[in-house]
Design a protein around this motif. Structure first.
Motif, PDB file in Angstrom:
ATOM      1  N   ILE A  15       0.794  -1.213   0.000  1.00 11.76           N
ATOM      2  CA  ILE A  15       0.000   0.000   0.000  1.00 11.76           C
ATOM      3  C   ILE A  15       0.840   1.283   0.000  1.00 11.76           C
ATOM      4  O   ILE A  15       0.515   2.245  -0.676  1.00 11.76           O
ATOM      5  CB  ILE A  15      -0.990  -0.028   1.191  1.00 11.76           C
ATOM      6  N   GLU A  16       1.947   1.324   0.723  1.00 10.37           N
ATOM      7  CA  GLU A  16       2.697   2.579   0.862  1.00 10.37           C
ATOM      8  C   GLU A  16       3.455   2.963  -0.399  1.00 10.37           C
ATOM      9  O   GLU A  16       3.762   4.135  -0.593  1.00 10.37           O
ATOM     10  CB  GLU A  16       3.653   2.486   2.059  1.00 10.37           C
ATOM     11  N   GLY A  17       3.755   2.007  -1.251  1.00  9.67           N
ATOM     12  CA  GLY A  17       4.460   2.333  -2.483  1.00  9.67           C
ATOM     13  C   GLY A  17       3.538   2.512  -3.675  1.00  9.67           C
ATOM     14  O   GLY A  17       4.000   2.767  -4.787  1.00  9.67           O
ATOM     15  N   HIS A  18       2.251   2.401  -3.459  1.00  7.41           N
ATOM     16  CA  HIS A  18       1.266   2.491  -4.535  1.00  7.41           C
ATOM     17  C   HIS A  18       0.965   3.953  -4.831  1.00  7.41           C
ATOM     18  O   HIS A  18       0.565   4.712  -3.940  1.00  7.41           O
ATOM     19  CB  HIS A  18       0.002   1.748  -4.105  1.00  7.41           C
ATOM     20  N   GLY A  19       1.159   4.366  -6.087  1.00  6.13           N
ATOM     21  CA  GLY A  19       1.010   5.774  -6.446  1.00  6.13           C
ATOM     22  C   GLY A  19      -0.338   6.367  -6.103  1.00  6.13           C
ATOM     23  O   GLY A  19      -0.423   7.467  -5.541  1.00  6.13           O
ATOM     24  N   GLY A  31       5.685  23.453 -10.432  1.00  9.77           N
ATOM     25  CA  GLY A  31       6.982  24.039 -10.779  1.00  9.77           C
ATOM     26  C   GLY A  31       7.995  22.989 -11.185  1.00  9.77           C
ATOM     27  O   GLY A  31       8.762  23.184 -12.140  1.00  9.77           O
ATOM     28  N   ALA A  32       8.004  21.860 -10.499  1.00  5.55           N
ATOM     29  CA  ALA A  32       8.918  20.770 -10.851  1.00  5.55           C
ATOM     30  C   ALA A  32       8.545  20.165 -12.198  1.00  5.55           C
ATOM     31  O   ALA A  32       9.418  19.822 -13.003  1.00  5.55           O
ATOM     32  CB  ALA A  32       8.884  19.698  -9.762  1.00  5.55           C
ATOM     33  N   ALA A  33       7.245  20.033 -12.458  1.00  4.91           N
ATOM     34  CA  ALA A  33       6.798  19.507 -13.751  1.00  4.91           C
ATOM     35  C   ALA A  33       7.181  20.459 -14.879  1.00  4.91           C
ATOM     36  O   ALA A  33       7.594  20.025 -15.961  1.00  4.91           O
ATOM     37  CB  ALA A  33       5.292  19.286 -13.722  1.00  4.91           C
ATOM     38  N   ARG A  34       7.073  21.746 -14.603  1.00  2.00           N
ATOM     39  CA  ARG A  34       7.425  22.749 -15.621  1.00  2.00           C
ATOM     40  C   ARG A  34       8.911  22.666 -15.968  1.00  2.00           C
ATOM     41  O   ARG A  34       9.297  22.694 -17.146  1.00  2.00           O
ATOM     42  CB  ARG A  34       7.078  24.143 -15.105  1.00  2.00           C
ATOM     43  N   VAL A  35       9.760  22.547 -14.957  1.00  5.70           N
ATOM     44  CA  VAL A  35      11.208  22.430 -15.200  1.00  5.70           C
ATOM     45  C   VAL A  35      11.516  21.162 -15.978  1.00  5.70           C
ATOM     46  O   VAL A  35      12.333  21.171 -16.905  1.00  5.70           O
ATOM     47  CB  VAL A  35      11.969  22.444 -13.851  1.00  5.70           C
ATOM     48  N   ALA A  36      10.853  20.066 -15.621  1.00  6.40           N
ATOM     49  CA  ALA A  36      11.081  18.803 -16.335  1.00  6.40           C
ATOM     50  C   ALA A  36      10.658  18.924 -17.787  1.00  6.40           C
ATOM     51  O   ALA A  36      11.319  18.386 -18.685  1.00  6.40           O
ATOM     52  CB  ALA A  36      10.306  17.678 -15.647  1.00  6.40           C
ATOM     53  N   TRP A  37       9.560  19.623 -18.036  1.00  7.84           N
ATOM     54  CA  TRP A  37       9.091  19.833 -19.411  1.00  7.84           C
ATOM     55  C   TRP A  37      10.107  20.662 -20.206  1.00  7.84           C
ATOM     56  O   TRP A  37      10.422  20.355 -21.357  1.00  7.84           O
ATOM     57  CB  TRP A  37       7.731  20.522 -19.378  1.00  7.84           C
ATOM     58  N   LEU A  38      10.630  21.709 -19.580  1.00  4.90           N
ATOM     59  CA  LEU A  38      11.649  22.534 -20.250  1.00  4.90           C
ATOM     60  C   LEU A  38      12.913  21.722 -20.520  1.00  4.90           C
ATOM     61  O   LEU A  38      13.500  21.810 -21.609  1.00  4.90           O
ATOM     62  CB  LEU A  38      11.977  23.759 -19.391  1.00  4.90           C
ATOM     63  N   GLU A  59       7.974   9.518 -16.821  1.00  3.36           N
ATOM     64  CA  GLU A  59       9.171   9.813 -16.030  1.00  3.36           C
ATOM     65  C   GLU A  59       8.814  10.572 -14.753  1.00  3.36           C
ATOM     66  O   GLU A  59       9.366  10.301 -13.678  1.00  3.36           O
ATOM     67  CB  GLU A  59      10.167  10.621 -16.867  1.00  3.36           C
ATOM     68  N   LEU A  60       7.886  11.510 -14.848  1.00  2.04           N
ATOM     69  CA  LEU A  60       7.464  12.275 -13.666  1.00  2.04           C
ATOM     70  C   LEU A  60       6.748  11.374 -12.658  1.00  2.04           C
ATOM     71  O   LEU A  60       6.968  11.490 -11.453  1.00  2.04           O
ATOM     72  CB  LEU A  60       6.536  13.433 -14.084  1.00  2.04           C
ATOM     73  N   CYS A  61       5.895  10.480 -13.150  1.00  3.42           N
ATOM     74  CA  CYS A  61       5.188   9.558 -12.265  1.00  3.42           C
ATOM     75  C   CYS A  61       6.174   8.654 -11.537  1.00  3.42           C
ATOM     76  O   CYS A  61       6.002   8.360 -10.338  1.00  3.42           O
ATOM     77  CB  CYS A  61       4.183   8.727 -13.040  1.00  3.42           C
ATOM     78  N   GLN A  62       7.201   8.213 -12.244  1.00  4.12           N
ATOM     79  CA  GLN A  62       8.220   7.375 -11.622  1.00  4.12           C
ATOM     80  C   GLN A  62       9.026   8.165 -10.585  1.00  4.12           C
ATOM     81  O   GLN A  62       9.267   7.699  -9.466  1.00  4.12           O
ATOM     82  CB  GLN A  62       9.163   6.814 -12.693  1.00  4.12           C
ATOM     83  N   ARG A  63       9.408   9.362 -10.956  1.00  3.30           N
ATOM     84  CA  ARG A  63      10.268  10.183 -10.085  1.00  3.30           C
ATOM     85  C   ARG A  63       9.541  10.595  -8.812  1.00  3.30           C
ATOM     86  O   ARG A  63      10.135  10.592  -7.714  1.00  3.30           O
ATOM     87  CB  ARG A  63      10.710  11.427 -10.856  1.00  3.30           C
ATOM     88  N   PHE A  64       8.254  10.929  -8.924  1.00  3.55           N
ATOM     89  CA  PHE A  64       7.517  11.418  -7.761  1.00  3.55           C
ATOM     90  C   PHE A  64       6.583  10.363  -7.156  1.00  3.55           C
ATOM     91  O   PHE A  64       5.867  10.652  -6.212  1.00  3.55           O
ATOM     92  CB  PHE A  64       6.721  12.670  -8.135  1.00  3.55           C
ATOM     93  N   ALA A  65       6.623   9.156  -7.702  1.00  2.23           N
ATOM     94  CA  ALA A  65       5.847   8.017  -7.172  1.00  2.23           C
ATOM     95  C   ALA A  65       4.370   8.334  -7.043  1.00  2.23           C
ATOM     96  O   ALA A  65       3.753   8.190  -5.991  1.00  2.23           O
ATOM     97  CB  ALA A  65       6.420   7.569  -5.827  1.00  2.23           C
ATOM     98  N   VAL A  66       3.795   8.794  -8.158  1.00  3.46           N
ATOM     99  CA  VAL A  66       2.364   9.050  -8.205  1.00  3.46           C
ATOM    100  C   VAL A  66       1.742   8.286  -9.371  1.00  3.46           C
ATOM    101  O   VAL A  66       2.457   7.804 -10.257  1.00  3.46           O
ATOM    102  CB  VAL A  66       2.051  10.562  -8.367  1.00  3.46           C
ATOM    103  N   SER A  67       0.433   8.181  -9.359  1.00  2.00           N
ATOM    104  CA  SER A  67      -0.264   7.510 -10.445  1.00  2.00           C
ATOM    105  C   SER A  67      -0.431   8.463 -11.627  1.00  2.00           C
ATOM    106  O   SER A  67      -0.361   9.680 -11.471  1.00  2.00           O
ATOM    107  CB  SER A  67      -1.645   7.037  -9.973  1.00  2.00           C
ATOM    108  N   MET A  68      -0.631   7.896 -12.795  1.00  3.49           N
ATOM    109  CA  MET A  68      -0.831   8.733 -13.972  1.00  3.49           C
ATOM    110  C   MET A  68      -2.066   9.603 -13.820  1.00  3.49           C
ATOM    111  O   MET A  68      -2.061  10.756 -14.239  1.00  3.49           O
ATOM    112  CB  MET A  68      -0.973   7.840 -15.211  1.00  3.49           C
TER     113      MET A  68
END
Length: 203
Positions: free
Chosen positions: A115-119, A170-177, A194-203
């Motif tokens: 449960i704790e690692g599930h996005g 802001g982090a997503a914006r930098v990653a996009w740039l 890549e963002l979902c992996q980096r921040f451990a969230v669901s799509m």
């Protein structure tokens, strides 16, 4: 009945750190965002939460660690209701506690140990944290919660809070740039993955 009994079995927990954060974040919103739209309030509350907790604006948040450090009891149970994600429990005699439904259709994991690692579970817990911080004064009863009668604005704010807290714009914006500003489907899908992996969230 089983869910109400489970919620009421949680005793009163002293959570001064949660109380302090709640006062700070709600006061900040009242002073600067009282007339803002719900999603704007949610984003601002998440930014204020990161700032008050000293969390860098571009790093993954261990939401389980953060919530527990604030004094909230976190537990996962199979409530056997696929449309219920979690319940935030608080009051004069109970909680604060976040009870996560491991059988929610959004969570879709059969093993509570995962449960704790599930996005999506991480998003759910961040959503409940928003309720602990901003919605204590107008709690709804169990019947309203279980029948999905939460006020739309309250839920919009909590969803925006969870999104911004776990993956700041802001982090997503930098990653996009950094990815050369992709606008095509393939480039955006790659960046989102890549963002979902980096921040451990669901799509």
């Amino acid at each position: 009945r089983a869910i109400v009994e489970r919620a009421s079995s949680v005793g009163k927990i002293e959570a001064p750190k949660l109380d302090e954060l709640s006062l700070g974040v709600s006061g900040y919103l009242e002073q600067h965002y009282s007339a803002a739209r719900p999603f704007e309030q949610g984003q601002a509350a998440a930014e204020a939460t990161r700032a008050q907790l000293g969390l860098p604006p571009d790093e993954m948040v261990d939401i389980f660690k953060v919530v527990r450090a604030l004094g909230v009891h976190v537990a996962a149970d199979d409530f056997e209701i696929p449309t219920l994600d979690a319940i935030a429990v608080w009051g004069d005699h109970h909680g604060p506690a976040a009870l996560i439904n491991s059988s929610s259709q959004r969570h879709s994991t059969p093993r509570i140990g995962d449960i704790e690692g599930h996005g999506q579970v991480r998003v759910t817990l961040a959503h409940e944290l928003c309720h602990f911080l901003l919605d204590r004064g107008h709690a709804l009863g169990a019947v309203e919660v279980l029948r999905n009668k939460m006020p739309v604005a309250v839920e919009q704010r909590a969803r925006a809070f969870a999104a911004e807290l776990l993956l700041p714009a802001g982090a997503a914006r930098v990653a996009w740039l950094d990815a050369d500003r992709p606008v095509d489907r393939q480039g955006l899908d790659k960046l989102l993955h890549e963002l979902c992996q980096r921040f451990a969230v669901s799509m």
